[in-house]
Design a protein around this motif. Structure first.
Motif, PDB file in Angstrom:
ATOM      1  N   LEU A  10       0.854  -1.185   0.000  1.00  0.00           N
ATOM      2  CA  LEU A  10       0.000   0.000   0.000  1.00  0.00           C
ATOM      3  C   LEU A  10       0.892   1.236   0.000  1.00  0.00           C
ATOM      4  O   LEU A  10       1.811   1.349   0.828  1.00  0.00           O
ATOM      5  CB  LEU A  10      -0.913   0.005   1.233  1.00  0.00           C
ATOM      6  N   ALA A  55       0.082   6.258   1.892  1.00  0.00           N
ATOM      7  CA  ALA A  55      -0.827   6.140   3.041  1.00  0.00           C
ATOM      8  C   ALA A  55      -0.855   7.437   3.839  1.00  0.00           C
ATOM      9  O   ALA A  55       0.194   8.022   4.145  1.00  0.00           O
ATOM     10  CB  ALA A  55      -0.397   4.987   3.933  1.00  0.00           C
ATOM     11  N   ILE A  90       0.211   0.667  10.091  1.00  0.00           N
ATOM     12  CA  ILE A  90      -1.235   0.474  10.191  1.00  0.00           C
ATOM     13  C   ILE A  90      -1.513  -0.443  11.369  1.00  0.00           C
ATOM     14  O   ILE A  90      -0.900  -1.505  11.494  1.00  0.00           O
ATOM     15  CB  ILE A  90      -1.808  -0.142   8.895  1.00  0.00           C
ATOM     16  N   LEU A 145      -9.702   2.082   7.730  1.00  0.00           N
ATOM     17  CA  LEU A 145      -8.972   2.202   6.478  1.00  0.00           C
ATOM     18  C   LEU A 145      -9.884   2.566   5.319  1.00  0.00           C
ATOM     19  O   LEU A 145     -10.982   2.028   5.194  1.00  0.00           O
ATOM     20  CB  LEU A 145      -8.261   0.888   6.146  1.00  0.00           C
ATOM     21  N   ILE A 203      -9.194   2.471   1.300  1.00  0.00           N
ATOM     22  CA  ILE A 203      -8.199   2.063   0.323  1.00  0.00           C
ATOM     23  C   ILE A 203      -8.720   2.382  -1.068  1.00  0.00           C
ATOM     24  O   ILE A 203      -9.802   1.920  -1.461  1.00  0.00           O
ATOM     25  CB  ILE A 203      -7.882   0.563   0.445  1.00  0.00           C
TER      26      ILE A 203
END
Length: 524
Positions: A159, A162, A176, A182, A184
Motif C-alpha cells: 500500500l 498512506a 497500520i 482504512l 483504500i
C-alpha cells in the motif's frame, strides 16, 4: 460381504467421526456436502478417507511412485443412487424439482453454469484502471491454465501514499494498526487479497455496492457474455469475502433487479442456501421521480435490493432492531391531512400520589402491587398548547415523554388487576397503577410500572416507548421489516460527505442503519 457394501461401511465409519457434517442425525448421507468438500480437496476429509486402508487400496493408484487418490471414481460411486438408499431419495420428507430421481439442488451435475466460471477477472472499475475503450478486452485468467499469472495478480501488494487523518489533521502514515479505520483506493479484488492475511476470519460485516450491470454503469463489458462476465466478477469477490468474514459475520450486497435473481443463485452456491438471511427492498425514488422504462413496456424502477447472507447462520448474531424515524409534529400533520387519527393526544402532567391498596399475583405466582393514584392531572396536547402558547412541535418536544393513548389489551394481567381492584375498592377506578416484574417483553426481569384509566381499566400506551429524542426533537420510531423507505435521504445524498460521485452514491443513513443492525459498538 460384497465389495460395494463393504466400501459403504468403511466410508460411513470414516464419516461418523465428523459428527453431523456429512451424516444427518438419522444417519442419512449428506451427499452434496461430501462431494463439494471432495471437489475442494478438504484436507481433514481427504486424510481421514486415506487413513482407512480398504478405501486407500480401492481408490488410489501409484503413478511415478506417487500415490494418487482417484477422486472422480470415488464421486461416481457416491452418485450411484442404489448404493445409498438411506440418503436423499424421492421418499425424503421434501418437495422440489427432480431430474433422474434426484432433487436438482442435490445433484452435482446441476450447477450455476456460465462462460468463464473458472477464471479470475481483475475488472478495474474506472477509466484509469481499465485504460481501454468501452469494449473491455481484459483477459479472463483461467485458474488452471494461468495459475502463475493469477498467483502474481493476487499476491499481497504494497500500500502506497498512506495518509493518517486525525484531530491534528493529515500526516503520512508509517504503519497500520488493527484498530485503524482504512479507506483504500484501488482495485477492490487486489486490495482485499492484500488484506486477507491480516483480516481473514475477523470481519463482522461486509457491504458490497457493485456495479449493477445495467449497461449505463461502470461495468463496461458489453460483449455477448456481459451477464456471465458480471457473475465472474462477483464470484471472485464473494469467495474472498467469505474468507474474510468471521464465523458470526454477515455479507450484504446491494443491487437492482437486473442481476439480483442470479446473484441469489450465486450466493447460494458459495455460502449455501441454509445461510441465506433476508432480501430487503429499499425504496429510493417515488414513481414521479423514478427513471427507467416507464414510457415503454416496463414499469419505472424505484426499488433496490439488499441481499443478506450469514457466514454461518447457526452462529450468527440476531439483528438489532432498526427503525424509521418521523418527527412527531410532522407525522401528526401528515396523518391529519390524510384523515387518519393520531392517538397520542393526552398527557399525564401530574401522576399524582400513589397509595398502596393491596397485591395480587400473576400466572406464575409473582406479586403484582396495586396503587390508587390521588390528585393526578391529565390534559390534552391542545389544551397545553393554548395554556403555554406553544406550537404543536414545541408541545410534543416538552411533553412527549408524558403523552399517551389508552388501549384494551388482551392480556392475562389486566383481568387479574381489575378483579383485585374491584374487590378492594368500592369506588370505580379513575386512575391506578401496578408494579410487577414482567416475564417477557422489553421490560423482562425488571420492576415495571403500568397505568390503567377508568372503570374499564384501559391501559396506558406511552409515546416514549415508541419514540426517540434527537437534538431536542421527538421522533416516532417505527420498527422496520424487509421494506425500507429512503426516498427522503436520497434527495440530499449529493450534499453528504463533501464527496462527489458520478452515480450510485448511497445515503449515509442507509449505511448507518446496516451497520447498527448487524454490529454493536466495540463488539469483538
Amino acid at each position: 460381504m460384497a465389495v460395494e457394501a463393504k466400501i459403504i461401511d468403511h466410508i460411513r465409519t470414516v464419516l461418523e467421526a465428523f459428527g453431523t457434517t456429512y451424516l444427518t442425525e438419522n444417519g442419512a448421507l449428506k451427499k452434496n456436502k461430501l462431494i463439494n468438500d471432495l471437489d475442494k480437496y478438504n484436507k481433514e476429509l481427504m486424510m481421514a478417507l486415506l487413513a482407512d486402508e480398504f478405501i486407500r487400496k480401492t481408490y488410489t493408484e501409484k503413478i511415478a511412485d506417487v500415490e494418487v487418490f482417484k477422486v472422480n471414481q470415488f464421486v461416481e460411486m457416491l452418485e450411484y443412487k442404489s448404493y445409498w438408499e438411506d440418503s436423499y431419495t424421492k421418499y425424503s420428507n421434501k418437495i422440489g424439482l427432480t431430474a433422474g430421481g434426484k432433487f436438482i439442488d442435490e445433484a452435482t451435475d446441476v450447477v450455476l453454469d456460465f462462460p468463464y466460471k473458472d477464471t479470475v477477472l481483475k475488472a478495474g472499475m474506472t477509466k484509469e484502471d481499465l485504460d481501454k475503450t468501452d469494449d473491455a478486452d481484459e483477459p479472463f485468467l483461467n485458474e488452471v491454465l494461468a495459475k502463475a499469472e493469477i498467483d502474481e495478480l493476487l499476491e499481497p501488494k504494497v500500500l502506497v501514499n498512506a495518509k493518517r487523518y486525525d484531530v491534528n489533521g493529515v500526516a503520512d502514515a508509517t504503519s497500520i494498526n488493527d484498530t485503524d479505520n482504512l479507506i483504500i483506493k484501488g482495485n477492490n479484488l487486489l486490495a482485499l487479497h492484500s488484506l486477507k492475511e491480516r483480516y481473514a476470519g475477523k470481519v463482522k460485516l461486509i457491504y458490497l455496492d457493485p456495479p449493477y450491470n445495467t449497461g449505463n454503469d461502470s461495468f463496461q463489458y458489453n460483449d455477448r457474455f456481459n451477464h456471465a462476465t458480471w457473475l465472474t466478477f462477483m464470484k471472485n469477490r464473494i469467495e474472498l469475502a467469505q474468507e474474510l468474514l468471521s464465523n458470526d459475520g454477515h455479507i450484504i450486497i446491494q443491487t437492482d433487479d437486473n442481476e439480483q435473481a442470479y446473484l441469489k443463485v450465486l450466493m447460494d452456491s458459495i455460502f449455501g442456501q441454509n445461510n441465506y438471511v433476508n432480501t430487503i427492498s429499499v425504496l429510493f425514488k417515488n414513481i414521479a421521480g423514478a427513471s427507467g422504462g416507464g414510457e415503454d413496456k416496463r414499469l419505472k424502477k424505484n426499488i433496490e435490493y439488499l441481499t443478506i447472507y450469514a457466514k454461518n447462520y447457526e452462529y450468527s448474531r440476531p439483528f438489532n432492531d432498526v427503525y424509521d424515524l418521523k418527527e412527531v409534529s410532522k407525522l401528526v400533520k401528515e396523518m391529519r391531512e390524510n384523515g387518519v387519527s393520531w392517538k397520542y393526544t393526552s398527557v399525564l402532567t401530574n401522576p399524582g400520589i400513589p397509595e398502596y391498596i393491596g397485591s395480587t399475583v400473576d400466572g406464575a405466582g409473582n406479586e403484582i402491587k396495586l396503587f390508587k393514584r390521588n390528585n393526578f392531572e391529565i390534559k390534552s396536547i391542545s389544551k397545553l398548547m393554548k395554556e403555554n402558547n406553544l406550537t404543536e412541535e414545541e408541545a410534543y418536544s416538552k411533553y412527549g415523554n408524558q403523552a399517551f393513548q389508552t388501549a384494551m389489551p388482551q392480556s392475562s394481567i389486566r383481568p387479574t388487576v381489575m378483579e383485585k381492584y374491584n374487590e378492594i375498592e368500592s369506588n370505580p377506578n379513575e386512575l391506578m397503577s401496578i408494579k410487577y416484574v414482567p416475564r417477557t417483553g422489553r421490560n423482562k426481569g425488571k420492576v415495571y410500572e403500568q397505568f390503567y384509566k377508568g372503570p374499564k381499566f384501559r391501559l396506558f400506551a406511552w409515546l416514549k416507548d415508541v419514540s426517540i429524542e434527537k437534538n431536542g426533537h421527538l421522533f416516532k420510531a417505527e420498527k422496520q421489516g424487509t421494506f425500507w423507505n429512503f426516498v427522503g435521504s436520497t434527495k440530499n445524498v449529493n450534499k453528504e460527505g463533501k464527496v462527489a460521485f458520478p452515480n450510485g452514491k448511497k445515503p449515509e443513513e442507509l449505511l448507518s442503519r446496516i451497520i447498527k443492525m448487524t454490529t454493536d459498538k466495540d463488539m469483538k
